[in-house]
Design a protein around this motif. Structure first.
Motif, PDB file in Angstrom:
ATOM      1  N   MET A   1      21.987  30.321  13.388  1.00  0.00           N
ATOM      2  CA  MET A   1      21.119  29.648  12.453  1.00  0.00           C
ATOM      3  C   MET A   1      19.687  29.607  12.994  1.00  0.00           C
ATOM      4  SD  MET A   1      21.462  25.870  10.701  1.00  0.00           S
ATOM      5  CE  MET A   1      22.867  26.314   9.702  1.00  0.00           C
ATOM      6  N   VAL A   2      19.544  29.313  14.285  1.00  0.00           N
ATOM      7  CA  VAL A   2      18.219  29.235  14.892  1.00  0.00           C
ATOM      8  C   VAL A   2      17.533  30.596  14.825  1.00  0.00           C
ATOM      9  CG1 VAL A   2      16.945  28.819  17.039  1.00  0.00           C
ATOM     10  CG2 VAL A   2      18.793  27.275  16.375  1.00  0.00           C
ATOM     11  N   ARG A   3      18.292  31.653  15.068  1.00  0.00           N
ATOM     12  CA  ARG A   3      17.701  32.997  15.001  1.00  0.00           C
ATOM     13  C   ARG A   3      17.244  33.330  13.580  1.00  0.00           C
ATOM     14  NH1 ARG A   3      21.024  36.422  19.519  1.00  0.00           N
ATOM     15  NH2 ARG A   3      20.518  34.931  21.123  1.00  0.00           N
ATOM     16  N   ARG A   4      17.986  32.855  12.576  1.00  0.00           N
ATOM     17  CA  ARG A   4      17.577  33.075  11.191  1.00  0.00           C
ATOM     18  C   ARG A   4      16.270  32.336  10.921  1.00  0.00           C
ATOM     19  NH1 ARG A   4      21.058  30.270   7.379  1.00  0.00           N
ATOM     20  NH2 ARG A   4      19.309  28.946   6.919  1.00  0.00           N
ATOM     21  N   TRP A   5      16.190  31.091  11.402  1.00  0.00           N
ATOM     22  CA  TRP A   5      14.959  30.310  11.217  1.00  0.00           C
ATOM     23  C   TRP A   5      13.795  30.999  11.912  1.00  0.00           C
ATOM     24  CZ3 TRP A   5      17.556  25.107  12.816  1.00  0.00           C
ATOM     25  CH2 TRP A   5      18.358  24.637  11.767  1.00  0.00           C
ATOM     26  N   GLU A   6      14.062  31.521  13.104  1.00  0.00           N
ATOM     27  CA  GLU A   6      13.017  32.218  13.852  1.00  0.00           C
ATOM     28  C   GLU A   6      12.527  33.434  13.053  1.00  0.00           C
ATOM     29  OE1 GLU A   6      12.349  34.404  18.156  1.00  0.00           O
ATOM     30  OE2 GLU A   6      14.382  34.096  17.417  1.00  0.00           O
ATOM     31  N   ALA A   7      13.450  34.217  12.507  1.00  0.00           N
ATOM     32  CA  ALA A   7      13.072  35.389  11.722  1.00  0.00           C
ATOM     33  C   ALA A   7      12.285  34.979  10.482  1.00  0.00           C
ATOM     34  CB  ALA A   7      14.317  36.190  11.325  1.00  0.00           C
ATOM     35  N   GLU A   8      12.699  33.900   9.821  1.00  0.00           N
ATOM     36  CA  GLU A   8      11.979  33.416   8.643  1.00  0.00           C
ATOM     37  C   GLU A   8      10.564  32.982   9.015  1.00  0.00           C
ATOM     38  OE1 GLU A   8      14.512  30.325   7.200  1.00  0.00           O
ATOM     39  OE2 GLU A   8      15.852  31.712   6.166  1.00  0.00           O
ATOM     40  N   ALA A   9      10.428  32.289  10.137  1.00  0.00           N
ATOM     41  CA  ALA A   9       9.107  31.836  10.576  1.00  0.00           C
ATOM     42  C   ALA A   9       8.218  33.028  10.930  1.00  0.00           C
ATOM     43  CB  ALA A   9       9.235  30.889  11.772  1.00  0.00           C
ATOM     44  N   GLU A  10       8.788  34.008  11.625  1.00  0.00           N
ATOM     45  CA  GLU A  10       8.026  35.191  12.005  1.00  0.00           C
ATOM     46  C   GLU A  10       7.531  35.964  10.785  1.00  0.00           C
ATOM     47  OE1 GLU A  10       6.975  36.206  14.995  1.00  0.00           O
ATOM     48  OE2 GLU A  10       7.828  34.428  15.917  1.00  0.00           O
ATOM     49  N   SER A  11       8.314  35.940   9.704  1.00  0.00           N
ATOM     50  CA  SER A  11       7.923  36.663   8.492  1.00  0.00           C
ATOM     51  C   SER A  11       7.003  35.818   7.604  1.00  0.00           C
ATOM     52  CB  SER A  11       9.154  37.090   7.699  1.00  0.00           C
ATOM     53  OG  SER A  11       9.775  35.966   7.091  1.00  0.00           O
ATOM     54  N   GLY A  12       6.649  34.643   8.087  1.00  0.00           N
ATOM     55  CA  GLY A  12       5.781  33.767   7.297  1.00  0.00           C
ATOM     56  C   GLY A  12       6.515  33.123   6.140  1.00  0.00           C
ATOM     57  N   PHE A  13       7.843  32.988   6.282  1.00  0.00           N
ATOM     58  CA  PHE A  13       8.699  32.384   5.250  1.00  0.00           C
ATOM     59  C   PHE A  13       8.583  33.155   3.936  1.00  0.00           C
ATOM     60  CE2 PHE A  13       7.748  28.984   8.273  1.00  0.00           C
ATOM     61  CZ  PHE A  13       9.034  28.629   8.638  1.00  0.00           C
ATOM     62  N   GLU A  14       8.484  34.465   4.064  1.00  0.00           N
ATOM     63  CA  GLU A  14       8.351  35.341   2.897  1.00  0.00           C
ATOM     64  C   GLU A  14       9.490  35.104   1.906  1.00  0.00           C
ATOM     65  OE1 GLU A  14       8.697  40.073   2.311  1.00  0.00           O
ATOM     66  OE2 GLU A  14       7.301  39.396   3.870  1.00  0.00           O
ATOM     67  N   GLY A  15       9.121  34.887   0.658  1.00  0.00           N
ATOM     68  CA  GLY A  15      10.118  34.692  -0.394  1.00  0.00           C
ATOM     69  C   GLY A  15      10.721  33.299  -0.426  1.00  0.00           C
ATOM     70  N   LEU A  16      10.325  32.437   0.492  1.00  0.00           N
ATOM     71  CA  LEU A  16      10.862  31.077   0.525  1.00  0.00           C
ATOM     72  C   LEU A  16       9.805  30.095   0.031  1.00  0.00           C
ATOM     73  CD1 LEU A  16      12.612  31.080   4.001  1.00  0.00           C
ATOM     74  CD2 LEU A  16      13.685  31.330   1.781  1.00  0.00           C
ATOM     75  N   GLN A  17      10.251  29.050  -0.597  1.00  0.00           N
ATOM     76  CA  GLN A  17       9.327  28.019  -1.055  1.00  0.00           C
ATOM     77  C   GLN A  17       9.264  26.941   0.018  1.00  0.00           C
ATOM     78  OE1 GLN A  17      10.244  26.311  -4.850  1.00  0.00           O
ATOM     79  NE2 GLN A  17       8.558  24.879  -4.765  1.00  0.00           N
TER      80      GLN A  17
END
Length: 78
Positions: free
Chosen positions: A1-17
């Protein structure tokens, strides 16, 4: 889960609200900040100033973060 959060943060939360959070997470209602006095040695103060500068923070912001981080480690009584 932490790695997923890290990837989301690195991508600038692309596609996430992402909803901005106002105030401070530990307060139900944001309270005004008041100056406090603490006693520390000159050498410790200089280390704090250096680390705060390295992180792009004021000494006050650095101190608030350090205190919050330390207090978050204390188990809460139920």
């Amino acid at each position: 889960m932490v790695r997923r959060w890290e990837a989301e943060a690195e991508s600038g939360f692309e596609g996430l609200q992402v909803e901005p959070f106002e105030g401070r997470a530990w307060e139900v209602q944001t309270e005004p900040l008041r100056p406090r006095t603490i006693r520390v040695s000159d050498s410790l103060w200089h280390l704090i100033e250096q680390d705060a500068s390295r992180r792009g923070l004021s000494v006050s912001a650095w101190t608030r973060q350090a205190l919050t981080r330390e207090l978050s480690r204390i188990p809460r009584a139920s």
